[in-house]
Structures are given as structure tokens and as C-alpha cells.
Write a protein that holds these residues in place. Structure first.
Motif, PDB file in Angstrom:
ATOM      1  N   LEU A  94       0.743  -1.319  -0.114  1.00 45.23           N
ATOM      2  CA  LEU A  94       0.317   0.148  -0.222  1.00 45.23           C
ATOM      3  C   LEU A  94       0.851   1.274  -0.178  1.00 45.23           C
ATOM      4  N   ALA A  95       2.000   1.464   0.731  1.00 51.63           N
ATOM      5  CA  ALA A  95       2.803   2.490   1.147  1.00 51.63           C
ATOM      6  C   ALA A  95       3.500   2.492  -0.396  1.00 51.63           C
ATOM      7  N   GLN A  96       3.974   2.313  -1.107  1.00 50.39           N
ATOM      8  CA  GLN A  96       4.289   1.818  -2.541  1.00 50.39           C
ATOM      9  C   GLN A  96       3.434   2.372  -3.372  1.00 50.39           C
ATOM     10  N   MET A  97       2.374   1.872  -3.333  1.00 47.33           N
ATOM     11  CA  MET A  97       1.202   2.382  -4.372  1.00 47.33           C
ATOM     12  C   MET A  97       0.833   3.916  -3.812  1.00 47.33           C
ATOM     13  N   TYR A  98       1.168   4.189  -2.953  1.00 48.95           N
ATOM     14  CA  TYR A  98       0.996   5.577  -1.963  1.00 48.95           C
ATOM     15  C   TYR A  98       2.026   6.560  -3.630  1.00 48.95           C
ATOM     16  N   ALA A  99       2.843   5.805  -2.372  1.00 46.81           N
ATOM     17  CA  ALA A  99       4.774   6.711  -3.510  1.00 46.81           C
ATOM     18  C   ALA A  99       3.995   6.874  -4.782  1.00 46.81           C
ATOM     19  N   ARG A 100       3.414   6.515  -5.654  1.00 44.78           N
ATOM     20  CA  ARG A 100       3.841   6.317  -7.138  1.00 44.78           C
ATOM     21  C   ARG A 100       2.678   8.035  -7.215  1.00 44.78           C
ATOM     22  N   LYS A 107       4.710   9.042  10.191  1.00 44.98           N
ATOM     23  CA  LYS A 107       5.662   8.316  11.314  1.00 44.98           C
ATOM     24  C   LYS A 107       4.248   7.760  12.290  1.00 44.98           C
ATOM     25  N   LYS A 108       3.215   8.666  12.635  1.00 42.13           N
ATOM     26  CA  LYS A 108       2.206   8.258  12.661  1.00 42.13           C
ATOM     27  C   LYS A 108       1.294   7.805  12.307  1.00 42.13           C
ATOM     28  N   GLU A 109       1.106   7.143  11.214  1.00 45.10           N
ATOM     29  CA  GLU A 109      -0.154   6.859  10.883  1.00 45.10           C
ATOM     30  C   GLU A 109       0.103   5.511  10.000  1.00 45.10           C
ATOM     31  N   LEU A 110      -0.956   4.247   9.761  1.00 52.68           N
ATOM     32  CA  LEU A 110      -0.335   3.600   8.972  1.00 52.68           C
ATOM     33  C   LEU A 110      -1.017   3.763   6.843  1.00 52.68           C
ATOM     34  N   PRO A 111      -0.610   3.045   6.569  1.00 52.28           N
ATOM     35  CA  PRO A 111      -1.144   2.862   5.021  1.00 52.28           C
ATOM     36  C   PRO A 111      -2.402   2.744   4.622  1.00 52.28           C
ATOM     37  N   ASP A 112      -2.514   1.231   6.517  1.00 48.46           N
ATOM     38  CA  ASP A 112      -3.539   0.685   6.029  1.00 48.46           C
ATOM     39  C   ASP A 112      -5.107   1.294   6.322  1.00 48.46           C
ATOM     40  N   TYR A 113      -4.886   2.518   6.929  1.00 49.34           N
ATOM     41  CA  TYR A 113      -5.884   3.358   7.807  1.00 49.34           C
ATOM     42  C   TYR A 113      -6.578   4.592   6.868  1.00 49.34           C
ATOM     43  N   LEU A 114      -7.993   4.255   7.146  1.00 43.04           N
ATOM     44  CA  LEU A 114      -9.022   4.295   5.941  1.00 43.04           C
ATOM     45  C   LEU A 114      -9.043   5.967   5.619  1.00 43.04           C
ATOM     46  N   PRO A 115      -8.692   7.238   6.725  1.00 38.24           N
ATOM     47  CA  PRO A 115      -8.836   8.674   5.403  1.00 38.24           C
ATOM     48  C   PRO A 115      -7.569   8.559   5.008  1.00 38.24           C
ATOM     49  N   VAL A 116      -6.381   7.858   4.734  1.00 36.13           N
ATOM     50  CA  VAL A 116      -5.045   8.067   4.398  1.00 36.13           C
ATOM     51  C   VAL A 116      -5.707   6.525   2.624  1.00 36.13           C
ATOM     52  N   PHE A 117      -5.924   5.900   3.113  1.00 32.38           N
ATOM     53  CA  PHE A 117      -6.353   5.890   1.429  1.00 32.38           C
ATOM     54  C   PHE A 117      -7.884   6.628   1.202  1.00 32.38           C
ATOM     55  N   LEU A 118      -8.379   7.372   1.963  1.00 30.96           N
ATOM     56  CA  LEU A 118      -9.415   8.019   0.987  1.00 30.96           C
ATOM     57  C   LEU A 118      -8.698   9.571   0.428  1.00 30.96           C
ATOM     58  N   GLU A 119      -7.946   9.524   1.314  1.00 28.56           N
ATOM     59  CA  GLU A 119      -7.240  10.848   0.182  1.00 28.56           C
ATOM     60  C   GLU A 119      -6.259  10.549  -0.811  1.00 28.56           C
ATOM     61  N   TYR A 120      -5.429   8.564  -0.739  1.00 27.64           N
ATOM     62  CA  TYR A 120      -5.192   8.667  -1.865  1.00 27.64           C
ATOM     63  C   TYR A 120      -5.926   8.052  -2.985  1.00 27.64           C
ATOM     64  N   LEU A 121      -7.341   8.073  -3.009  1.00 28.77           N
ATOM     65  CA  LEU A 121      -8.404   8.161  -4.226  1.00 28.77           C
ATOM     66  C   LEU A 121      -9.145   9.375  -4.566  1.00 28.77           C
ATOM     67  N   SER A 122      -8.441  10.257  -3.553  1.00 28.85           N
ATOM     68  CA  SER A 122      -8.871  11.334  -4.584  1.00 28.85           C
ATOM     69  C   SER A 122      -8.092  12.029  -5.628  1.00 28.85           C
ATOM     70  N   LEU A 123      -6.614  11.076  -5.086  1.00 28.71           N
ATOM     71  CA  LEU A 123      -5.598  11.501  -6.275  1.00 28.71           C
ATOM     72  C   LEU A 123      -5.287  10.559  -8.000  1.00 28.71           C
ATOM     73  N   CYS A 124      -6.731  10.076  -7.157  1.00 30.74           N
ATOM     74  CA  CYS A 124      -6.971   8.779  -9.018  1.00 30.74           C
ATOM     75  C   CYS A 124      -7.683   9.708  -9.370  1.00 30.74           C
ATOM     76  N   ASP A 125      -7.184   9.524 -10.812  1.00 28.77           N
ATOM     77  CA  ASP A 125      -8.772   9.208 -11.617  1.00 28.77           C
ATOM     78  C   ASP A 125      -9.902   8.888 -11.000  1.00 28.77           C
ATOM     79  N   ASP A 126     -11.161   9.398 -11.723  1.00 27.80           N
ATOM     80  CA  ASP A 126     -12.343   9.232 -10.538  1.00 27.80           C
ATOM     81  C   ASP A 126     -12.897   7.683 -11.021  1.00 27.80           C
ATOM     82  N   LYS A 127     -12.605   6.911 -12.787  1.00 26.64           N
ATOM     83  CA  LYS A 127     -12.555   5.752 -12.767  1.00 26.64           C
ATOM     84  C   LYS A 127     -11.875   4.863 -11.579  1.00 26.64           C
ATOM     85  N   GLU A 128     -11.029   4.663 -11.338  1.00 28.53           N
ATOM     86  CA  GLU A 128      -9.620   3.674 -10.667  1.00 28.53           C
ATOM     87  C   GLU A 128     -10.484   4.423  -9.175  1.00 28.53           C
TER      88      GLU A 128
END
Length: 219
Positions: A94-100, A107-128
Motif C-alpha cells: 500500500l505504501a508503495q502504491m501511495y508513493a506513486r 510515522k504516526k499513521e499506517l498505510p491501511d488507515y481509512l482516511p489515508v486510503f481515501l486521500e490516496y483515492l482522491s488523487l486518482c482519476d474517478d474510474k480508478e
């Protein structure tokens, strides 16, 4: 997708700057207009309640809701892997996927933390973003169902995520997990014991193409 970013912020530990500018989140939801009138109305009511509460009360509500209950845990893999060794490699993926997307987890967060995952998705195109959100839909429905069962106002955020994903929830599996979940702990000792219990969707390991993790987030 601004809506996903807004939902990520609303699911994060209350921040004083967000608290002071909460109306901007409501405006962003209205402008992007991705949600149904009913879902939007529920979220706007949540935001209005957020704005009118004392800030320290908001922080305490967040802690009591998400930090003291495994059923409400916002770490996605906690509901799949628990404390098993499979969780580590999945975190790395997950961390590697975010880095792309130039998103780096603090340091205080884990990659599977839902708010972080949602922030990542907000950077993707809508379909993805919608497809990846769908990969987590059973876990999102599980957490949301637990929150609704316990009469937490946060459940409306999970209802919005379900609506955005367009994915079909495995209602039988989610209902079964909710029914079999242990009672909420009343003491710190009970909380420690609860965190040692088996994960909600345990014993299910396969590949997740979209999230590139060692275990699927839903099936």
C-alpha cells in the motif's frame, strides 16, 4: 475527487483548522454534487453538528468511537489480517502504491488507515478511485454497520462511501460479522482482550489486483 478528500478529513482526528473552516467542506460536497440528495443532506447535517459541538468534545467523541473499539477500527487490514504476519507485506504494498501518487504516510499513521486510503483515492482519476473503493466495500459496510448499530453519527460517512463505490455489498457476510461481533469493552482489560480476538473476515487470502496487496480487501 474532492468528495473523497472531504470524507477523509471528516473521518480524521479533529483538527482545529478544519473545525474553524468546516463550512468549506460542506461547500465542496455541494459543488462536486456526486452524492444523492438524501446522502448529501445526511452529511451536511453531520457537518452542522460537527460545527456546533465543542472542539474538545469532538476529539473525545473521535477517540471513544474509533480508538476504543475494534469493531470501529479505521485500519482496513485489522478487519482482514488482525495481527497476522500477512499484514506487514500488505502494508508495504500500500505504501508503495501511495508513493506513486507522491503520497507519503507519516510515522504516526499506517498505510491501511481509512482516511489515508481515501486521500490516496482522491488523487486518482474517478474510474480508478471508484473501482478501488469498491475493493474495500465489505469492510466499509461492516464498519458502517457497527457504527449504525451503536448509534454513532459517523455511520453516515460510511453510507456515503458505499454510495460512491457503486459496488455490491455482500450483505450476508457483513450481517453475519456484525451479529457475531463481541460486545463493546467496558474496561481497558476488556479492550486488550478484544484486540487479541480473530479478525472479522479471517482466513481469506488471495490477490487484490487493484490495491496490489497480498490479500483482497473484500472477498
Amino acid at each position: 475527487m474532492k468528495t473523497l478528500k472531504v470524507l477523509a478529513v471528516l473521518l480524521s482526528y479533529p483538527d482545529i483548522n478544519v473545525y474553524k473552516n468546516i463550512d468549506e467542506l460542506a461547500e465542496a460536497l455541494k459543488q462536486e454534487s456526486l452524492l444523492s440528495k438524501k446522502t448529501l443532506k445526511e452529511l451536511l447535517s453531520f457537518i452542522e453538528d460537527y460545527k456546533n459541538k465543542d472542539f474538545l468534545e469532538l476529539q473525545e467523541r473521535f477517540v471513544s468511537t474509533f480508538d476504543r473499539s475494534r469493531a470501529h477500527c479505521l485500519n482496513l487490514f485489522e478487519h482482514i489480517h488482525g495481527e497476522s504476519r500477512d499484514r506487514g507485506p500488505a502494508m508495504v504494498d500500500l505504501a508503495q502504491m501511495y508513493a506513486r501518487k507522491n503520497l507519503f504516510v507519516g510515522k504516526k499513521e499506517l498505510p491501511d488507515y481509512l482516511p489515508v486510503f481515501l486521500e490516496y483515492l482522491s488523487l486518482c482519476d474517478d474510474k480508478e478511485a471508484i473501482e478501488s473503493l469498491g475493493d474495500t466495500i465489505d469492510i466499509i459496510a461492516l464498519i458502517g454497520g457497527q457504527l449504525k448499530k451503536n448509534e454513532s453519527p459517523y455511520h453516515v460517512i460510511f453510507s456515503a462511501l458505499e454510495a460512491l463505490s457503486n459496488a455490491k455489498v455482500n450483505k450476508f457476510k457483513v450481517a453475519e460479522a456484525i451479529q457475531n461481533s463481541p460486545k463493546e469493552p467496558e474496561t481497558l482489560e476488556e479492550l486488550d482482550e478484544l484486540w487479541q480476538e480473530q479478525e472479522a473476515f479471517g482466513g481469506e487470502s488471495s490477490e487484490c489486483g487493484t490495491c496490489e496487496t497480498s490479500a483482497t480487501l473484500t472477498h
